[in-house]
Design a protein around this motif. Structure first.
Motif, PDB file in Angstrom:
ATOM      1  N   SER A 333       0.806  -1.216   0.000  1.00 45.25           N
ATOM      2  CA  SER A 333       0.000   0.000   0.000  1.00 45.25           C
ATOM      3  C   SER A 333       0.841   1.269   0.000  1.00 45.25           C
ATOM      4  CB  SER A 333      -0.941   0.027   1.214  1.00 45.25           C
ATOM      5  OG  SER A 333      -0.208  -0.125   2.416  1.00 45.25           O
ATOM      6  N   GLN A 334       2.150   1.166   0.268  1.00 44.39           N
ATOM      7  CA  GLN A 334       3.016   2.338   0.267  1.00 44.39           C
ATOM      8  C   GLN A 334       4.343   2.023  -0.409  1.00 44.39           C
ATOM      9  OE1 GLN A 334       3.586   4.548   3.916  1.00 44.39           O
ATOM     10  NE2 GLN A 334       1.646   3.867   4.767  1.00 44.39           N
ATOM     11  N   ILE A 335       4.845   2.976  -1.216  1.00 42.29           N
ATOM     12  CA  ILE A 335       6.162   2.837  -1.827  1.00 42.29           C
ATOM     13  C   ILE A 335       6.855   4.195  -1.846  1.00 42.29           C
ATOM     14  CG2 ILE A 335       5.495   0.879  -3.283  1.00 42.29           C
ATOM     15  CD1 ILE A 335       5.369   2.807  -5.661  1.00 42.29           C
ATOM     16  N   ASP A 336       8.186   4.168  -1.935  1.00 41.61           N
ATOM     17  CA  ASP A 336       8.937   5.388  -2.186  1.00 41.61           C
ATOM     18  C   ASP A 336       9.314   5.429  -3.658  1.00 41.61           C
ATOM     19  OD1 ASP A 336      10.588   3.166  -1.726  1.00 41.61           O
ATOM     20  OD2 ASP A 336      12.312   4.398  -1.189  1.00 41.61           O
ATOM     21  N   ALA A 337       9.664   6.608  -4.131  1.00 36.79           N
ATOM     22  CA  ALA A 337      10.047   6.756  -5.542  1.00 36.79           C
ATOM     23  C   ALA A 337      10.915   7.989  -5.691  1.00 36.79           C
ATOM     24  CB  ALA A 337       8.816   6.861  -6.429  1.00 36.79           C
TER      25      ALA A 337
END
Length: 472
Positions: A333-337
């Motif tokens: 449900s969460q990612i960094d980019a």
């Protein structure tokens, strides 16, 4: 000089190594039992450690696919099709510990040590705001330099930094364990989630990787960090494991044990679970007998989704782009980019692929820009979200659990995701991503119930007219 009270008269060791080892040793595939456990999870009820072990025992491709499909279903029902974006910002890499897998370990003489000044922190924050980020996690080495007052000061500095329409609306922290007084200090600065990884829950393995003469060598001090944080009034926690130090099945069971302990003790489970794998770092030459394969990684993500339905799952840019693309469907449900881990790296004019290992904790696997990742997310039918409304409206801790456990959180998250996507499209997106974003906004609006759709369209009109930070 900051002094931390590390006495632990009330320390609790809730990780029973022998019990978890026994569950791992006794794992046998039982299709009927697996399907019973899946059915319980799909009712949005958290699994016991023993039930989680049943899922871990599934090995045949067809049965594993049933677990994957259940994880996909649960992700859609609890979190909808949104993916929340954040960025890590490393504030300083001085460290008193000597963890053998870490690019910040104190014995590594080739590491370039630096702590951001206030001016550098402002420039880093502005660089992230210029990309469209609204959520950060500040990361600190474990050092007397980074005491609670320093952490609180950096959090306030980030909140106070603006760049045109850009602002950071939620600041989480990943920092060394504090005592209760320290946690009260950082809470007063308005932190969002407090995140800390046990790294490995297996005690003998923990001792192997973390020298006893270091602060981090104290297993129980780290294990009980969330207890102290809860007593200090922080109710939003993120726990995690560094996979590859020990048997991934044991670690999954231990994470579920920790989640259930927090739920039983404080009435609030973890807000997020993280599951990074060991990656290359400066001067790192390790014999890792417990490395986790891509196939095992997919399984552990799906099983965590089923075991703790209410908890957000974070997959970081440690992992390569192709794997991240695939695993998103299993419950992330969460990612960094657009991630850069070098101290001060965001304000430098380098591409993400140009990494400087002696200035970072580990090597990033997905070096694409935020805009590139958002473009792919939109192509896959997800809604990129920078939403921070739950934290700012007090929907944390027990209140978050009230919404998240039965799956009602989607009623807030989808319209808020649409609002923040509209901001990104208006202010930061490339022309191609803007077209994709507008199409997804139009599609998602039509899915809302009529009353909510009317309200959302009215707020979107205000955003397009220049207003910002509108949320449900």
């Amino acid at each position: 000089m900051f002094h931390m009270d590390m006495t632990m008269p009330d320390a609790v060791d809730f990780i029973d190594d022998a019990k978890l080892e026994g569950l791992v040793a006794g794992m046998r595939e039982d299709p009927e039992a697996v399907r019973r456990v899946i059915a319980k999870s799909l009712s949005k009820e958290a699994l016991t450690v023993e039930e989680t072990a049943v899922l871990l025992g599934a090995e045949s491709p067809a049965l594993v696919e049933e677990i994957f499909e259940a994880a996909r279903t649960l992700k859609r029902e609890v979190y909808g099709n949104r993916i929340v974006f954040f960025a890590p910002l490393y504030v300083g890499n001085f460290c008193v510990n000597d963890c053998k897998y870490c690019g910040f370990r104190r014995s590594l003489t080739t590491a370039v040590r630096h702590t951001l000044s206030d001016e550098e922190l402002v420039r880093e924050t502005q660089a992230l705001e210029a990309l469209g980020h609204k959520r950060l996690i500040l990361v600190y080495g474990e050092s007397p330099k980074y005491d609670p007052e320093f952490i609180a000061h950096t959090v306030r500095t980030v909140y106070g930094t603006k760049n045109g329409r850009g602002e950071i609306r939620r600041v989480n922290i990943n920092a060394a364990p504090l005592d209760e007084a320290g946690f009260r200090t950082v809470k007063a600065a308005g932190i969002g989630t407090y995140q800390i990884f046990q790294e490995t829950y297996h005690k003998a393995t923990y001792a192997q990787w973390h020298p006893a003469a270091t602060t981090k060598g104290n297993y129980l001090w780290r294990l009980n960090a969330f207890d102290r944080a809860f007593r200090a009034g922080i109710d939003d926690m993120g726990l995690g494991v560094l996979f590859g130090l020990y048997d991934w099945r044991f670690e999954v069971l231990a994470m579920v044990t920790h989640a259930r302990y927090l739920q039983a003790t404080f009435g609030v489970g973890p807000h997020t679970l993280s599951f990074p794998r060991i990656k290359p770092a400066e001067g790192l030459k390790l014999d890792l007998k417990w490395q986790v394969s891509d196939a095992e990684y997919k399984r552990l993500v799906a099983i965590l989704r089923l075991a703790v339905p209410y908890t957000g799952l974070i997959m970081t840019a440690r992992e390569p782009a192709e794997l991240r693309h695939e695993v998103l469907a299993f419950g992330v449900s969460q990612i960094d980019a657009g991630t850069k881990l070098e101290i001060g790296g965001y304000q430098e004019k380098r591409t993400g692929a140009e990494q400087v290992l002696n200035r970072e904790q580990f090597q990033v696997g997905d070096t694409r820009s935020l805009d590139e990742v958002i473009g792919e997310i939109l192509d896959d039918g997800y809604i990129p979200s920078f939403c921070t409304s739950c934290y700012r409206l007090g929907r944390t801790g027990e209140h978050f659990m009230e919404y998240a456990i039965p799956g009602f959180i989607g009623k807030f998250c989808t319209p808020n995701a649409i609002m923040t996507l509209a901001e990104y499209v208006q202010d930061y997106a490339s022309p191609a991503v803007k077209v994709k974003g507008e199409a997804v906004i139009a599609r998602e609006l039509e899915k809302l119930e009529p009353r909510l759709q009317v309200e959302a369209k009215a707020r979107l009109a205000r955003i397009r007219a220049g207003e910002r930070d509108l949320y449900f």
